[in-house]
Design a protein around this motif. Structure first.
Motif, PDB file in Angstrom:
ATOM      1  N   ALA A  66       0.835  -1.201   0.000  1.00  0.00           N
ATOM      2  CA  ALA A  66       0.000   0.000   0.000  1.00  0.00           C
ATOM      3  C   ALA A  66       0.871   1.252   0.000  1.00  0.00           C
ATOM      4  O   ALA A  66       0.584   2.218  -0.719  1.00  0.00           O
ATOM      5  N   LEU A  67       1.939   1.248   0.788  1.00  0.00           N
ATOM      6  CA  LEU A  67       2.849   2.389   0.821  1.00  0.00           C
ATOM      7  C   LEU A  67       3.525   2.580  -0.527  1.00  0.00           C
ATOM      8  O   LEU A  67       3.749   3.710  -0.971  1.00  0.00           O
ATOM      9  N   GLY A  68       3.834   1.474  -1.204  1.00  0.00           N
ATOM     10  CA  GLY A  68       4.441   1.551  -2.524  1.00  0.00           C
ATOM     11  C   GLY A  68       3.557   2.240  -3.542  1.00  0.00           C
ATOM     12  O   GLY A  68       4.041   2.892  -4.474  1.00  0.00           O
ATOM     13  N   LEU A  69       2.235   2.124  -3.384  1.00  0.00           N
ATOM     14  CA  LEU A  69       1.319   2.809  -4.298  1.00  0.00           C
ATOM     15  C   LEU A  69       1.429   4.321  -4.169  1.00  0.00           C
ATOM     16  O   LEU A  69       1.311   5.047  -5.149  1.00  0.00           O
ATOM     17  N   PHE A  70       1.676   4.807  -2.953  1.00  0.00           N
ATOM     18  CA  PHE A  70       1.787   6.248  -2.732  1.00  0.00           C
ATOM     19  C   PHE A  70       3.164   6.788  -3.093  1.00  0.00           C
ATOM     20  O   PHE A  70       3.302   7.949  -3.486  1.00  0.00           O
ATOM     21  N   LEU A  71       4.182   5.968  -2.973  1.00  0.00           N
ATOM     22  CA  LEU A  71       5.555   6.426  -3.206  1.00  0.00           C
ATOM     23  C   LEU A  71       6.078   6.113  -4.604  1.00  0.00           C
ATOM     24  O   LEU A  71       7.208   6.447  -4.920  1.00  0.00           O
ATOM     25  N   LYS A  72       5.268   5.493  -5.423  1.00  0.00           N
ATOM     26  CA  LYS A  72       5.702   5.064  -6.747  1.00  0.00           C
ATOM     27  C   LYS A  72       6.018   6.271  -7.639  1.00  0.00           C
ATOM     28  O   LYS A  72       5.305   7.277  -7.625  1.00  0.00           O
ATOM     29  N   ARG A  73       7.071   6.173  -8.383  1.00  0.00           N
ATOM     30  CA  ARG A  73       7.473   7.202  -9.347  1.00  0.00           C
ATOM     31  C   ARG A  73       7.249   6.668 -10.752  1.00  0.00           C
ATOM     32  O   ARG A  73       7.243   5.469 -10.988  1.00  0.00           O
ATOM     33  N   GLY A  74       7.125   7.554 -11.692  1.00  0.00           N
ATOM     34  CA  GLY A  74       6.949   7.160 -13.078  1.00  0.00           C
ATOM     35  C   GLY A  74       8.209   6.521 -13.638  1.00  0.00           C
ATOM     36  O   GLY A  74       9.303   6.652 -13.079  1.00  0.00           O
ATOM     37  N   ASP A  75       8.080   5.830 -14.770  1.00  0.00           N
ATOM     38  CA  ASP A  75       9.224   5.157 -15.384  1.00  0.00           C
ATOM     39  C   ASP A  75      10.301   6.137 -15.829  1.00  0.00           C
ATOM     40  O   ASP A  75      11.483   5.821 -15.826  1.00  0.00           O
ATOM     41  N   ALA A  76       9.911   7.314 -16.219  1.00  0.00           N
ATOM     42  CA  ALA A  76      10.864   8.293 -16.744  1.00  0.00           C
ATOM     43  C   ALA A  76      11.244   9.339 -15.694  1.00  0.00           C
ATOM     44  O   ALA A  76      11.684  10.433 -16.024  1.00  0.00           O
ATOM     45  N   TYR A  77      11.105   9.020 -14.420  1.00  0.00           N
ATOM     46  CA  TYR A  77      11.361   9.994 -13.355  1.00  0.00           C
ATOM     47  C   TYR A  77      12.787  10.522 -13.392  1.00  0.00           C
ATOM     48  O   TYR A  77      13.015  11.718 -13.344  1.00  0.00           O
ATOM     49  N   TYR A  78      13.772   9.651 -13.486  1.00  0.00           N
ATOM     50  CA  TYR A  78      15.157  10.083 -13.491  1.00  0.00           C
ATOM     51  C   TYR A  78      15.563  10.655 -14.844  1.00  0.00           C
ATOM     52  O   TYR A  78      16.445  11.494 -14.912  1.00  0.00           O
ATOM     53  N   ALA A  79      14.930  10.224 -15.893  1.00  0.00           N
ATOM     54  CA  ALA A  79      15.227  10.764 -17.213  1.00  0.00           C
ATOM     55  C   ALA A  79      14.826  12.229 -17.291  1.00  0.00           C
ATOM     56  O   ALA A  79      15.486  13.025 -17.955  1.00  0.00           O
ATOM     57  N   GLU A  80      13.774  12.622 -16.587  1.00  0.00           N
ATOM     58  CA  GLU A  80      13.338  14.008 -16.580  1.00  0.00           C
ATOM     59  C   GLU A  80      14.399  14.883 -15.908  1.00  0.00           C
ATOM     60  O   GLU A  80      14.658  16.006 -16.341  1.00  0.00           O
ATOM     61  N   ASP A  81      15.074  14.386 -14.855  1.00  0.00           N
ATOM     62  CA  ASP A  81      16.137  15.152 -14.195  1.00  0.00           C
ATOM     63  C   ASP A  81      17.314  15.364 -15.125  1.00  0.00           C
ATOM     64  O   ASP A  81      17.946  16.419 -15.116  1.00  0.00           O
ATOM     65  N   GLN A  82      17.649  14.386 -15.931  1.00  0.00           N
ATOM     66  CA  GLN A  82      18.791  14.494 -16.832  1.00  0.00           C
ATOM     67  C   GLN A  82      18.504  15.471 -17.966  1.00  0.00           C
ATOM     68  O   GLN A  82      19.404  16.104 -18.488  1.00  0.00           O
ATOM     69  N   GLN A  83      17.259  15.630 -18.367  1.00  0.00           N
ATOM     70  CA  GLN A  83      16.907  16.554 -19.436  1.00  0.00           C
ATOM     71  C   GLN A  83      17.030  17.997 -18.965  1.00  0.00           C
ATOM     72  O   GLN A  83      17.272  18.901 -19.761  1.00  0.00           O
ATOM     73  N   ASP A  84      16.860  18.249 -17.661  1.00  0.00           N
ATOM     74  CA  ASP A  84      16.945  19.605 -17.124  1.00  0.00           C
ATOM     75  C   ASP A  84      18.372  20.123 -17.144  1.00  0.00           C
ATOM     76  O   ASP A  84      18.601  21.328 -17.141  1.00  0.00           O
ATOM     77  N   GLU A  85      19.380  19.257 -17.140  1.00  0.00           N
ATOM     78  CA  GLU A  85      20.780  19.697 -17.068  1.00  0.00           C
ATOM     79  C   GLU A  85      21.269  20.289 -18.336  1.00  0.00           C
ATOM     80  O   GLU A  85      20.973  20.106 -19.405  1.00  0.00           O
TER      81      GLU A  85
END
Length: 85
Positions: A66-85
């Motif tokens: 149940a906690l995992g449902l609230f804390l889940k991130r999208g598949d491209a979560y880290y890819a979005e950080d790399q695009q900002d650089e």
């Protein structure tokens, strides 16, 4: 040559399950023989400790799912950080 893990073999997993069930049964039998000095009346019931441990483990697994449902991130979560650089 790739070395397989010993848990990849179905026979070993079956042996582990059987061993754990025997260990659980021995624990319940030991609870019948040993005086446990229960604090509450329910603690004196045969097999209470095994049932309590099983239910507690089950609740922890369900709670983690149940906690995992609230804390889940999208598949491209880290890819979005790399695009900002």
């Amino acid at each position: 040559m790739k070395h397989e893990h010993w848990l990849d073999h179905r026979d070993n997993v079956k042996k582990l399950w059987r061993g754990f069930l025997v260990l659980l049964a021995l624990t319940v039998v030991a609870g019948l023989v040993v005086d446990l000095h229960p604090h509450f009346a329910i603690e004196g019931w045969p097999g209470f400790d095994a049932a309590y441990g099983f239910v507690t483990c089950l609740l922890m697994i369900v709670g983690a799912k149940a906690l995992g449902l609230f804390l889940k991130r999208g598949d491209a979560y880290y890819a979005e950080d790399q695009q900002d650089e």
